[in-house]
Design an enzyme around this catalytic site. Sequence first.
Site, PDB file in Angstrom:
ATOM      1  N   ARG A  59       7.701  -2.411  -1.637  1.00 43.13           N
ATOM      2  CA  ARG A  59       8.358  -1.674  -2.704  1.00 43.13           C
ATOM      3  C   ARG A  59       9.880  -1.779  -2.577  1.00 43.13           C
ATOM      4  O   ARG A  59      10.410  -2.060  -1.515  1.00 43.13           O
ATOM      5  CB  ARG A  59       7.938  -0.207  -2.661  1.00 43.13           C
ATOM      6  CG  ARG A  59       6.485   0.047  -3.019  1.00 43.13           C
ATOM      7  CD  ARG A  59       6.158   1.543  -2.938  1.00 43.13           C
ATOM      8  NE  ARG A  59       6.312   2.072  -1.592  1.00 43.13           N
ATOM      9  CZ  ARG A  59       7.357   2.748  -1.149  1.00 43.13           C
ATOM     10  NH1 ARG A  59       8.370   3.023  -1.984  1.00 43.13           N
ATOM     11  NH2 ARG A  59       7.422   3.179   0.091  1.00 43.13           N
ATOM     12  N   LYS A 199       2.183   2.785  -7.311  1.00 46.08           N
ATOM     13  CA  LYS A 199       3.012   3.902  -6.902  1.00 46.08           C
ATOM     14  C   LYS A 199       3.786   4.512  -8.077  1.00 46.08           C
ATOM     15  O   LYS A 199       4.176   5.686  -8.014  1.00 46.08           O
ATOM     16  CB  LYS A 199       3.971   3.469  -5.798  1.00 46.08           C
ATOM     17  CG  LYS A 199       3.276   3.242  -4.458  1.00 46.08           C
ATOM     18  CD  LYS A 199       2.473   4.476  -4.019  1.00 46.08           C
ATOM     19  CE  LYS A 199       1.885   4.290  -2.638  1.00 46.08           C
ATOM     20  NZ  LYS A 199       0.998   5.444  -2.242  1.00 46.08           N
ATOM     21  N   HIS A 218      -0.352  12.647  -0.927  1.00 44.31           N
ATOM     22  CA  HIS A 218      -0.370  11.301  -0.361  1.00 44.31           C
ATOM     23  C   HIS A 218      -1.275  11.359   0.865  1.00 44.31           C
ATOM     24  O   HIS A 218      -0.823  11.529   1.985  1.00 44.31           O
ATOM     25  CB  HIS A 218       1.048  10.873   0.012  1.00 44.31           C
ATOM     26  CG  HIS A 218       1.140   9.431   0.421  1.00 44.31           C
ATOM     27  ND1 HIS A 218       2.051   8.978   1.331  1.00 44.31           N
ATOM     28  CD2 HIS A 218       0.434   8.347   0.031  1.00 44.31           C
ATOM     29  CE1 HIS A 218       1.917   7.676   1.488  1.00 44.31           C
ATOM     30  NE2 HIS A 218       0.937   7.271   0.721  1.00 44.31           N
ATOM     31  N   SER A 238       2.636   5.297   6.187  1.00 48.58           N
ATOM     32  CA  SER A 238       2.094   3.987   6.499  1.00 48.58           C
ATOM     33  C   SER A 238       2.067   3.750   8.003  1.00 48.58           C
ATOM     34  O   SER A 238       3.039   4.040   8.710  1.00 48.58           O
ATOM     35  CB  SER A 238       2.943   2.911   5.817  1.00 48.58           C
ATOM     36  OG  SER A 238       2.459   1.629   6.094  1.00 48.58           O
ATOM     37  N   LYS A 242      -4.193   6.431   8.198  1.00 43.62           N
ATOM     38  CA  LYS A 242      -4.760   7.163   7.061  1.00 43.62           C
ATOM     39  C   LYS A 242      -6.016   6.478   6.501  1.00 43.62           C
ATOM     40  O   LYS A 242      -7.031   7.129   6.250  1.00 43.62           O
ATOM     41  CB  LYS A 242      -3.677   7.287   5.986  1.00 43.62           C
ATOM     42  CG  LYS A 242      -3.992   8.201   4.818  1.00 43.62           C
ATOM     43  CD  LYS A 242      -2.727   8.682   4.127  1.00 43.62           C
ATOM     44  CE  LYS A 242      -1.682   7.648   3.846  1.00 43.62           C
ATOM     45  NZ  LYS A 242      -1.958   6.519   3.012  1.00 43.62           N
ATOM     46  N   THR A 243      -5.933   5.165   6.297  1.00 42.78           N
ATOM     47  CA  THR A 243      -7.071   4.422   5.753  1.00 42.78           C
ATOM     48  C   THR A 243      -8.174   4.271   6.792  1.00 42.78           C
ATOM     49  O   THR A 243      -9.358   4.525   6.519  1.00 42.78           O
ATOM     50  CB  THR A 243      -6.620   3.034   5.257  1.00 42.78           C
ATOM     51  OG1 THR A 243      -5.695   3.203   4.188  1.00 42.78           O
ATOM     52  CG2 THR A 243      -7.798   2.214   4.763  1.00 42.78           C
ATOM     53  N   ASP A 257      -5.868   7.027  -0.265  1.00 45.73           N
ATOM     54  CA  ASP A 257      -4.415   7.103  -0.392  1.00 45.73           C
ATOM     55  C   ASP A 257      -3.861   8.245  -1.246  1.00 45.73           C
ATOM     56  O   ASP A 257      -2.847   8.817  -0.892  1.00 45.73           O
ATOM     57  CB  ASP A 257      -3.890   5.774  -0.943  1.00 45.73           C
ATOM     58  CG  ASP A 257      -2.400   5.604  -0.745  1.00 45.73           C
ATOM     59  OD1 ASP A 257      -1.885   6.008   0.314  1.00 45.73           O
ATOM     60  OD2 ASP A 257      -1.743   5.064  -1.642  1.00 45.73           O
ATOM     61  N   ARG A 323      -1.501  -7.156   2.723  1.00 49.93           N
ATOM     62  CA  ARG A 323      -2.471  -6.176   2.226  1.00 49.93           C
ATOM     63  C   ARG A 323      -3.606  -6.839   1.455  1.00 49.93           C
ATOM     64  O   ARG A 323      -3.509  -8.001   1.043  1.00 49.93           O
ATOM     65  CB  ARG A 323      -1.798  -5.153   1.312  1.00 49.93           C
ATOM     66  CG  ARG A 323      -0.847  -4.199   2.015  1.00 49.93           C
ATOM     67  CD  ARG A 323      -0.234  -3.205   1.056  1.00 49.93           C
ATOM     68  NE  ARG A 323       0.665  -2.280   1.707  1.00 49.93           N
ATOM     69  CZ  ARG A 323       0.323  -1.074   2.152  1.00 49.93           C
ATOM     70  NH1 ARG A 323      -0.927  -0.649   2.012  1.00 49.93           N
ATOM     71  NH2 ARG A 323       1.209  -0.278   2.705  1.00 49.93           N
TER      72      ARG A 323
END
Length: 531
Positions: A59, A199, A218, A238, A242-243, A257, A323
């Site tokens: 980003r 996003k 988030h 990140s 989390k995933t 997410d 990704r």
Amino acid sequence: MTTRVNPTCRLEDQGIEGLGQVHYNLLEPALMSEAVARGEGKLGLGGSFLVSTGAHTGRSPKDKFVVRAPSVEDTIWWDNNKPMAPEAFNLLHADMLAHMKGRDYFVQDLFAGADPENRLDVRVVTELAWHGLFIRHLLRRPEAAELATFIPEFTIINCPGFQADPARHGCRSETVIAMNFDKKLILIANTAYAGENKKSVFTLLNYLLPEKGIMPMHCSANHAPGNPDDSAVFFGLSGTGKTTLSADPSRVLIGDDEHGWSDTGIFNFEGGCYAKTINLSPKAEPEIFATTSRFGTVVENMVYDQDSLELDFEDNSITDNMRCAYPLDAISNASATSLGGHPKNVIMLTCDAYGVLPPIARLTPAQAMYHFLSGFTSKTPGTEVGVTEPIPTFSTCFGAPFMPRRPEVYGKLLQQKIAQHGASCWLVNTGWTGGAFGTGKRMPIAATRALLAAALDGTLNDVQFRHDPNFGFDVPVSVPGVDDRLLDPRRTWSDPAAYDAQAQKLVQMFCDNFAQYLDAIDDEIRAAAIG
């Protein structure tokens, strides 16, 4: 053209005219065919789509703007969101429309939000076919009958081939992401990084939903098998897990997410996952790994063998931010509804490269708000040029770049939800133990999984806790299946005095960062603040 579109709501009806061929709501095989035919990428193993995003492999937060208008003047967090004048946005819009004339475009009409009562209808107009494939994975796909009456509430126009003019368009560079709440329009230019699409939608929901009393988060989320009311949410930046940690095969995955917490429970904003693939392991994360050779999966910025098409999961020469994007149904234990009840457990993930924080700690509601507003993790040496020691990163609400409102708005909403529904709160450190980065070692993932399982199934309710002298939270003394020494970080260091010095250093970092919120929080959270 296809007929999978509301005949009264084509691009011409939105004032977008003179284009080449417009492809409305193509399905995955057609999008893949178009992307290959246009040379946008390459077919990979299993029918995945291998693509490079060029100069932008992540980003561009410094190029993100919100149009400054009276309707949003008092509600946007301007310290965190760069303003753009309405006149500059209008010029940008007109110039992008001129750029689009005669060119082919791909339109996807999609839902943001699994809860029909609180979803947002979004139209995404893209120059690249694979961007259409990506956002079709990441948002939620209406049925054909729903498309016949679909009217977008917001529209995103993404033109990677258009370069903005900072002097003319009031932006910073040739890349721009500009959001106009009055016109219900987002313009993205000069970046092929697909995550900007996803996003941008998240940022929209972060602005719109609090007005309805819904907490946008988030976070990833899962629930116990057969019991959506036994749900958990995992906040984290990140690289904190989390995933990975939410994709527990013993629980049902709601999403990885972005979620909302309404009066009826939690719901996924998305219909897919956007997982990091660097060092992805078929042993530790078999289902996520398998998606990289699945038909339709978008594989972004990965090095691969030109002959065999085998992916190299360790080669980060393009980017650390490699990704893959795939629909939720690629994960066997994913929820069919993407809905859950009110969370019984709220987990805040951090990657502490200083080796100070314990692998798990129980938080009071006030302490949970302190850590939520802090949003701590740490960058490690090697991730960026010039980074030679761990660097603290405080991203409020675990997602500052996507927060258009003041952090206190989200903090108070979460505080209310936790108090109303009695959720247990935990801080989980997936970072370093036995010393800081370079001396210690990464927290064993098996221990992290065991501690999380004990928190979620209630085992931790029956163990002894100690009071942490540095941060004030409670830490379990002993948990079945976990080395007791791991639960006391000081004991894992060869030099306890060095640990004490490092702990005080980290405490001071927290204090310095949190000073900005002291005038905007209530007495209970202020009392829970360190120092």
